[in-house]
Design a protein around this motif. Structure first.
Motif, PDB file in Angstrom:
ATOM      1  N   GLY A 256       0.783  -1.228   0.000  1.00  0.00           N
ATOM      2  CA  GLY A 256       0.000   0.000   0.000  1.00  0.00           C
ATOM      3  C   GLY A 256       0.810   1.271   0.000  1.00  0.00           C
ATOM      4  O   GLY A 256       0.249   2.364  -0.144  1.00  0.00           O
ATOM      5  N   PHE A 257       2.132   1.163   0.158  1.00  0.00           N
ATOM      6  CA  PHE A 257       2.958   2.373   0.214  1.00  0.00           C
ATOM      7  C   PHE A 257       2.849   3.171  -1.083  1.00  0.00           C
ATOM      8  O   PHE A 257       2.697   4.396  -1.068  1.00  0.00           O
ATOM      9  CB  PHE A 257       4.419   2.004   0.489  1.00  0.00           C
ATOM     10  CG  PHE A 257       5.333   3.196   0.634  1.00  0.00           C
ATOM     11  CD1 PHE A 257       5.452   3.846   1.852  1.00  0.00           C
ATOM     12  CD2 PHE A 257       6.070   3.660  -0.445  1.00  0.00           C
ATOM     13  CE1 PHE A 257       6.293   4.946   1.998  1.00  0.00           C
ATOM     14  CE2 PHE A 257       6.913   4.753  -0.311  1.00  0.00           C
ATOM     15  CZ  PHE A 257       7.020   5.406   0.913  1.00  0.00           C
ATOM     16  N   GLY A 258       2.905   2.478  -2.209  1.00  0.00           N
ATOM     17  CA  GLY A 258       2.881   3.169  -3.493  1.00  0.00           C
ATOM     18  C   GLY A 258       1.556   3.846  -3.803  1.00  0.00           C
ATOM     19  O   GLY A 258       1.508   4.764  -4.630  1.00  0.00           O
ATOM     20  N   SER A 259       0.492   3.425  -3.165  1.00  0.00           N
ATOM     21  CA  SER A 259      -0.818   4.024  -3.433  1.00  0.00           C
ATOM     22  C   SER A 259      -1.045   5.310  -2.643  1.00  0.00           C
ATOM     23  O   SER A 259      -2.016   6.032  -2.881  1.00  0.00           O
ATOM     24  CB  SER A 259      -1.934   3.025  -3.102  1.00  0.00           C
ATOM     25  OG  SER A 259      -1.921   2.684  -1.718  1.00  0.00           O
ATOM     26  N   LEU A 260      -0.161   5.615  -1.702  1.00  0.00           N
ATOM     27  CA  LEU A 260      -0.276   6.847  -0.932  1.00  0.00           C
ATOM     28  C   LEU A 260       0.145   8.045  -1.778  1.00  0.00           C
ATOM     29  O   LEU A 260       0.858   7.900  -2.775  1.00  0.00           O
ATOM     30  CB  LEU A 260       0.619   6.778   0.314  1.00  0.00           C
ATOM     31  CG  LEU A 260       0.333   5.669   1.331  1.00  0.00           C
ATOM     32  CD1 LEU A 260       1.422   5.667   2.403  1.00  0.00           C
ATOM     33  CD2 LEU A 260      -1.045   5.837   1.956  1.00  0.00           C
ATOM     34  N   THR A 261      -0.295   9.228  -1.396  1.00  0.00           N
ATOM     35  CA  THR A 261       0.212  10.429  -2.046  1.00  0.00           C
ATOM     36  C   THR A 261       1.683  10.595  -1.687  1.00  0.00           C
ATOM     37  O   THR A 261       2.174  10.009  -0.719  1.00  0.00           O
ATOM     38  CB  THR A 261      -0.553  11.682  -1.591  1.00  0.00           C
ATOM     39  OG1 THR A 261      -0.305  11.905  -0.194  1.00  0.00           O
ATOM     40  CG2 THR A 261      -2.051  11.528  -1.840  1.00  0.00           C
ATOM     41  N   SER A 262       2.383  11.413  -2.455  1.00  0.00           N
ATOM     42  CA  SER A 262       3.812  11.599  -2.201  1.00  0.00           C
ATOM     43  C   SER A 262       4.065  12.161  -0.810  1.00  0.00           C
ATOM     44  O   SER A 262       4.967  11.712  -0.095  1.00  0.00           O
ATOM     45  CB  SER A 262       4.414  12.526  -3.261  1.00  0.00           C
ATOM     46  OG  SER A 262       5.805  12.677  -3.069  1.00  0.00           O
TER      47      SER A 262
END
Length: 341
Positions: A256-262
């Motif tokens: 899920g890290f990549g789906s977070l905003t920057s």
């Protein structure tokens, strides 16, 4: 102002047509032809077409006519345009890109991109700036409006950096990472300062900070528009030791890290490292009969010993007097076990 200068430079590059010179002479500078092409007979044209030369000449003919007529902006097939050799962005949010696509679809491409003839791939072009517009036009379909200039590598990166500076479009970490990448490619500090519009001291600080951070961590977090130099410097401080650096690299691999905003990705890594640093170990050393003579407190940055004088009044002073001897024993033990530097 930066765009105005670009167009004026392009227009000044177009030489006026010499009197009595046949219009649209058969030279093909953009296609890589250094000598004029001879007009072919029908049989020769077929032969050239089979060999790809005539087809290639036809493909650039309209473009060169536009340039010869002094038109600075031309239309290019997006399939023939490649990205810059140094990427300056650390990703663009899908929402921002979709907004740009909608704007161009509704109003058309108002601002051309800047490209150069590709230095290694004949018949292709390389973007100096306008990567987001290129991606948007590729999604919409159709040609892209562009200005073409013969740029050296140095001129390309300066144009690329100055355009982004004019629009204040890159975040702190993107600009710093861009500077670091340029230095890795052996561009001079003067060129990098011109590209970013910063002085020598600021550039040194930017590159030094990036060098303290793993590149894979920067790329995984992305542009982080909500965080500037101070917070990135704090993050660099947090990963100075290998254990916390490992924790940071583990964090970017979490589901899920990549789906977070920057910004959320930055905060997730930052919070994980702060928790690791702030989580203290607390224990006691007993001086026989369960007497807690020394309190031990340890964090990621320090180990503290607090001597309780009500238990052993002189023990703390004795340990202090033995520090030099203890350190010498410590050094000898490292040499013996082979764990020294």
């Amino acid at each position: 102002m930066a765009r105005k200068n670009v167009f004026s430079l392009i227009e000044s590059d177009v030489s006026p047509q010499v009197e009595n010179e046949p219009p649209f002479a058969n030279s093909r500078p953009l296609a890589g032809f250094e000598k004029p092409l001879k007009r072919a007979s029908p049989v020769g044209a077929i032969s050239q077409s089979l060999g790809g030369v005539h087809e290639k000449a036809q493909r650039v003919d309209a473009l060169e006519k536009q340039l010869a007529q002094g038109q600075a902006i031309v239309e290019l097939d997006t399939a023939a345009v490649d990205s810059s050799f140094v990427v300056d962005r650390l990703g663009v949010s899908s929402e921002d890109q979709e907004l740009l696509v909608s704007q161009i679809r509704e109003h058309g491409q108002q601002v051309p991109i800047l490209v150069r003839p590709h230095p290694e791939r004949e018949g292709r072009f390389q973007v100096a700036y306008g990567h987001r517009r290129l991606a948007a036009i590729k999604k919409i379909g159709g040609p892209i409006r562009a200005v073409i200039r013969d740029l050296t590598d140095e001129q390309l990166v300066v144009s690329q950096g100055q355009e982004n500076n004019a629009r204040t479009d890159l975040t702190f970490i993107e600009r710093s990472f861009f500077a670091s990448r340029l230095e890795e490619r052996n561009f001079s500090r003067d060129i990098i300062m011109s590209a970013l519009g910063v002085d020598k001291a600021a550039l040194s600080r930017m590159i030094a900070l990036v060098n303290r951070l793993p590149s894979e961590l920067i790329e995984a977090i992305g542009a982080a528009p909500g965080f500037g130099r101070t917070r990135w410097a704090e993050l660099a401080d947090l990963i100075e030791d290998d254990s916390r650096k490992s924790k940071a690299l583990e964090a970017i691999l979490m589901p899920g890290f990549g789906s977070l905003t920057s910004d959320a990705r930055f905060q997730a890594v930052y919070d994980r490292l702060r928790e690791s640093r702030d989580k203290a170990r607390s224990a006691f050393w007993n001086a026989g009969a369960q007497r807690k003579a020394v309190r031990i407190s340890e964090t990621g940055d320090a180990l503290k010993l607090a001597f309780d004088k009500t238990v052993e009044p002189e023990f703390g002073a004795y340990v202090e007097s033995q520090l030099s001897a203890l350190y010498e024993d410590f050094v000898r033990s490292k040499e013996t076990t082979g764990t020294g530097d």
